[in-house]
Design a protein around this motif. Structure first.
Motif, PDB file in Angstrom:
ATOM      1  N   THR A 155       0.804  -1.223   0.000  1.00 26.41           N
ATOM      2  CA  THR A 155       0.000   0.000   0.000  1.00 26.41           C
ATOM      3  C   THR A 155       0.836   1.272   0.000  1.00 26.41           C
ATOM      4  O   THR A 155       0.587   2.186  -0.786  1.00 26.41           O
ATOM      5  CB  THR A 155      -0.958   0.005   1.213  1.00 26.41           C
ATOM      6  OG1 THR A 155      -1.695  -1.218   1.224  1.00 26.41           O
ATOM      7  CG2 THR A 155      -1.930   1.177   1.119  1.00 26.41           C
ATOM      8  N   VAL A 156       1.825   1.377   0.898  1.00 19.37           N
ATOM      9  CA  VAL A 156       2.615   2.598   1.033  1.00 19.37           C
ATOM     10  C   VAL A 156       4.100   2.267   0.890  1.00 19.37           C
ATOM     11  O   VAL A 156       4.595   1.331   1.518  1.00 19.37           O
ATOM     12  CB  VAL A 156       2.384   3.281   2.408  1.00 19.37           C
ATOM     13  CG1 VAL A 156       3.109   4.620   2.458  1.00 19.37           C
ATOM     14  CG2 VAL A 156       0.901   3.479   2.669  1.00 19.37           C
ATOM     15  N   ALA A 157       4.809   3.054   0.063  1.00 17.74           N
ATOM     16  CA  ALA A 157       6.260   2.884  -0.105  1.00 17.74           C
ATOM     17  C   ALA A 157       6.946   4.200   0.209  1.00 17.74           C
ATOM     18  O   ALA A 157       6.315   5.267   0.218  1.00 17.74           O
ATOM     19  CB  ALA A 157       6.584   2.432  -1.520  1.00 17.74           C
ATOM     20  N   TYR A 158       8.249   4.118   0.438  1.00 17.97           N
ATOM     21  CA  TYR A 158       9.003   5.275   0.929  1.00 17.97           C
ATOM     22  C   TYR A 158      10.289   5.450   0.131  1.00 17.97           C
ATOM     23  O   TYR A 158      11.019   4.483  -0.117  1.00 17.97           O
ATOM     24  CB  TYR A 158       9.332   5.055   2.411  1.00 17.97           C
ATOM     25  CG  TYR A 158      10.117   6.145   3.086  1.00 17.97           C
ATOM     26  CD1 TYR A 158       9.538   7.378   3.368  1.00 17.97           C
ATOM     27  CD2 TYR A 158      11.435   5.942   3.480  1.00 17.97           C
ATOM     28  CE1 TYR A 158      10.254   8.382   4.015  1.00 17.97           C
ATOM     29  CE2 TYR A 158      12.163   6.930   4.131  1.00 17.97           C
ATOM     30  CZ  TYR A 158      11.566   8.153   4.394  1.00 17.97           C
ATOM     31  OH  TYR A 158      12.274   9.134   5.031  1.00 17.97           O
ATOM     32  N   VAL A 159      10.568   6.692  -0.312  1.00 15.81           N
ATOM     33  CA  VAL A 159      11.829   7.041  -0.965  1.00 15.81           C
ATOM     34  C   VAL A 159      12.536   8.037  -0.062  1.00 15.81           C
ATOM     35  O   VAL A 159      12.062   9.154   0.141  1.00 15.81           O
ATOM     36  CB  VAL A 159      11.595   7.647  -2.364  1.00 15.81           C
ATOM     37  CG1 VAL A 159      12.921   8.089  -2.981  1.00 15.81           C
ATOM     38  CG2 VAL A 159      10.908   6.639  -3.278  1.00 15.81           C
ATOM     39  N   ALA A 160      13.707   7.629   0.477  1.00 13.36           N
ATOM     40  CA  ALA A 160      14.406   8.443   1.461  1.00 13.36           C
ATOM     41  C   ALA A 160      15.249   9.526   0.801  1.00 13.36           C
ATOM     42  O   ALA A 160      15.480   9.522  -0.402  1.00 13.36           O
ATOM     43  CB  ALA A 160      15.288   7.551   2.342  1.00 13.36           C
ATOM     44  N   GLN A 161      15.732  10.453   1.633  1.00 13.50           N
ATOM     45  CA  GLN A 161      16.547  11.571   1.145  1.00 13.50           C
ATOM     46  C   GLN A 161      17.896  11.099   0.628  1.00 13.50           C
ATOM     47  O   GLN A 161      18.350  11.519  -0.424  1.00 13.50           O
ATOM     48  CB  GLN A 161      16.741  12.582   2.278  1.00 13.50           C
ATOM     49  CG  GLN A 161      17.647  13.749   1.909  1.00 13.50           C
ATOM     50  CD  GLN A 161      17.730  14.779   3.028  1.00 13.50           C
ATOM     51  OE1 GLN A 161      16.991  14.711   3.991  1.00 13.50           O
ATOM     52  NE2 GLN A 161      18.616  15.730   2.894  1.00 13.50           N
ATOM     53  N   SER A 162      18.542  10.204   1.363  1.00  7.01           N
ATOM     54  CA  SER A 162      19.881   9.743   0.990  1.00  7.01           C
ATOM     55  C   SER A 162      19.810   8.329   0.441  1.00  7.01           C
ATOM     56  O   SER A 162      19.744   7.361   1.204  1.00  7.01           O
ATOM     57  CB  SER A 162      20.822   9.803   2.195  1.00  7.01           C
ATOM     58  OG  SER A 162      22.077   9.246   1.863  1.00  7.01           O
ATOM     59  N   ALA A 163      19.837   8.213  -0.883  1.00  6.34           N
ATOM     60  CA  ALA A 163      19.825   6.883  -1.493  1.00  6.34           C
ATOM     61  C   ALA A 163      21.103   6.130  -1.153  1.00  6.34           C
ATOM     62  O   ALA A 163      21.099   4.904  -1.008  1.00  6.34           O
ATOM     63  CB  ALA A 163      19.658   7.009  -3.006  1.00  6.34           C
ATOM     64  N   ALA A 164      22.223   6.861  -1.024  1.00  8.98           N
ATOM     65  CA  ALA A 164      23.498   6.203  -0.743  1.00  8.98           C
ATOM     66  C   ALA A 164      23.444   5.437   0.578  1.00  8.98           C
ATOM     67  O   ALA A 164      24.043   4.366   0.709  1.00  8.98           O
ATOM     68  CB  ALA A 164      24.615   7.237  -0.707  1.00  8.98           C
TER      69      ALA A 164
END
Length: 611
Positions: free
Chosen positions: A89-98
């Motif tokens: 249902t819900v996914a998350y993309v963070a600020q620091s991919a590294a």
């Protein structure tokens, strides 16, 4: 799709007093809509966004209200229910991919992991879907990029790969948490375009957390303005940006506009003595084993020339990988040059710290980009500032305490900050302590390496005001390294533009506002998002402004040819790929490294109003 009512979240230590950090927040998001949460650091943006996943940071807890996503009461779910929510249902993309990728595993293994972990599809089906997402997100070589490891792709590519990881399970809602904050302007455009296209094609509902109003204007349909854990204003993008109802929103807009303001007076530079404070001649540097000809395995800087008069500020701009940080580290003595000269007040500086005098060491200070890693979190501010005072000035005891108080006053921090640990300070406070530590040495030159890139608009503007004031009061000079052209406009007198380690343009700050430019400078200037809805779509659709494709590497350094030619819309076949570009002087007084004349560039580049 999303309904948040009366959300309250508290933070506190076990057995201690709990402080309310989210205070009765309400908002809704329709299916397929993009809602932006904006506000300065500490406003509650990320805390509220994470509540959509049923998550709070350690030490925090939900204390009231409700969060519904697609009809599911998120706050009533048990651990298994939350896992299911995050699976589909819900996914998350963070600020620091590294920080979000495991360096020991391939990109493909990590992108498809959510689908395999929750048994949503076979490995073959997940891999095929990942390749389709790579293609939709405009990643290079989509069939094979998954075979690479995280360190083998650029920051912008890694950010898009993190989005692919979030989208692999077809979530109904995706949370983007400052996903382009640390990216340079040209990479940011590519990432924003890819995000916007995928959101539209898949009909995904999105919550976009950001402090950058110009980015929000391109991505969002509606905006929620937050301050101190409370909603200050909520409305359509056009209404909030063009006719803000709340004083706090107007203050955010004013801080954003202030980044475009004029720098401090450059009279100090005009009255400077003929010998520059810092002068660099024909500088080359790199990393790795040096061959018998004196060339490093990886050449990062090539034949760079610049000077900084006493009391002035020089801006060094360029994309990630252009050599900006290496230039600062060479001046600081942390990276040894392979050729060229570095002169400080007319006297040659040793390539490494071991050959420098104690006075030279003291008078050139480097302020790092990330104060979180530059400051020891377990030390108090007094301990952090006490070390340079003892090392450079021999101050201890009461004399050191008095000077610590003076340094804190210089950077606009209360004296009580001295007893606090670095881990308990905000991002803006940490960066001020970072500057106070540099000022403890009483330097003549401060090398500022992306010192505001990780800060929100309001805090970043306050740091820039502090730099201007320190320059007026102490006469300190700056080398200001940044990928943010607005910041360079605001603080610097002169500008050097680096591309692939070469100085492609140099001149006074006003060169950024007066075409023609070197084609690479034009690309940088044209890639700064405007605080205007629809700018991103228009930017991509106007032929003259279309972003050239990013090349995997800049070739041509060894033979002295133009390294920008693969991306240059003004390149001349048979000339740019065969002959070293000459140095030309433009009507603005700027020097550029280009085969094109000023008249030719003027015809090729759009006219801009003088700032």
């Amino acid at each position: 799709m999303i309904e948040v009512k009366g959300l309250r979240i508290v933070a506190g230590s076990p057995g201690g007093d709990a402080a309310e950090i989210v205070k009765g927040v309400d908002f809704t998001v329709k299916q397929g809509e993009v809602l932006a949460l904006i506000g300065e650091s500490g406003s509650g943006k990320t805390t509220i966004a994470l509540s959509l996943l049923g998550y709070t940071r350690q030490g925090c807890a939900f204390s009231g209200g409700s969060v519904r996503v697609g009809g599911t009461n998120v706050l009533s779910l048990d651990e298994a229910g939350r896992r299911t929510l995050r699976a589909r249902t819900v996914a998350y993309v963070a600020q620091s991919a590294a920080a979000g990728f495991n360096p020991a595993r391939t990109v493909m293994d990590q992108v498809i992991e959510p689908a395999l972990l929750h048994r949503l599809m076979t490995r073959e089906a997940a891999s095929a879907k990942a390749v389709a997402l790579f293609r939709a997100l405009a990643l290079p070589d989509p069939e094979r990029i998954g075979e690479r490891y995280p360190h083998q792709v650029s920051g912008g590519q890694l950010q898009r790969l993190m989005a692919a990881m979030a989208l692999i399970t077809d979530p109904a809602v995706i949370v983007f948490d400052e996903p382009t904050t640390a990216l340079d302007v040209t990479t940011q455009i590519e990432v924003l375009v890819a995000f916007k296209r995928v959101i539209k094609e898949l009909g995904t509902t999105a919550v976009y957390v950001s402090h950058d109003l110009a980015v929000v204007a391109q991505m969002a349909d509606r905006i929620v303005v937050l301050n101190g854990g409370e909603v200050q204003e909520c409305g359509d993008v056009d209404q909030v940006l063009d006719a803000p109802a709340h004083a706090y929103t107007r203050a955010l807009l004013a801080a954003s506009a202030g980044r475009e303001g004029l720098a401090a007076s450059s009279q100090a530079a005009a009255a400077a003595p003929s010998v520059p404070l810092l002068e660099i001649r024909g500088l080359s540097a790199g990393y790795g084993r040096v061959d018998r000809h004196g060339n490093p395995a990886v050449r990062v800087l090539d034949d760079v020339n610049l000077s900084i008069p006493r009391g002035s500020a020089l801006g060094v701009i360029g994309e990630s990988g252009s050599g900006k940080t290496t230039l600062a580290r060479v001046v600081a003595g942390l990276v040894e040059r392979t050729s060229g000269e570095v002169l400080f007040e007319g006297q040659p500086l040793s390539s490494g710290l071991h050959g420098r005098t104690a006075d030279q060491y003291r008078r050139i200070q480097l302020v790092f980009q990330n104060a979180d890693t530059a400051l020891n979190p377990s030390h108090t501010v007094a301990e952090i500032l006490g070390r340079p005072l003892a090392f450079y000035k021999g101050l201890r005891g009461a004399a050191a305490q008095r000077r610590i108080g003076e340094l804190l006053d210089l950077v606009k921090l209360p004296a009580s900050t001295a007893v606090r640990r670095a881990s308990g300070l905000s991002g803006g406070q940490k960066q001020r302590v970072n500057f106070a530590r540099a000022l403890a040495a009483e330097p003549s030159l401060i090398l500022c390496d992306e010192v505001t890139s990780a800060l929100d608009t309001v805090v970043g503007a306050a740091i820039l005001d502090l730099l201007r004031e320190l320059r007026r009061e102490l006469g300190v000079s700056y080398m200001f390294i940044s990928h943010d052209i607005s910041t360079v406009r605001s603080i610097c007198d002169d500008v050097v533009v680096l591309y692939a380690g070469r100085r492609v343009e140099a001149g006074q700050r006003r060169l950024l506002d007066h075409p023609p430019h070197h084609p690479y400078t034009e690309l940088l200037v044209d890639s700064v998002p405007a605080l205007k809805r629809g700018w991103l779509d228009a930017h991509r659709n106007v032929g003259n402004c279309a972003l050239p494709p990013l090349s995997e590497s800049a070739s041509g350094e060894a033979e002295g040819l133009c390294s920008f030619r693969a991306r240059c819309p003004a390149r001349v076949e048979g000339q740019c790929n065969a002959v070293r570009p000459p140095v030309r002087v433009l009507p603005s007084g700027a020097q550029i490294l280009c085969h094109r004349s000023a008249d030719e560039l003027k015809l090729l580049q759009p006219l801009r109003g003088a700032a």
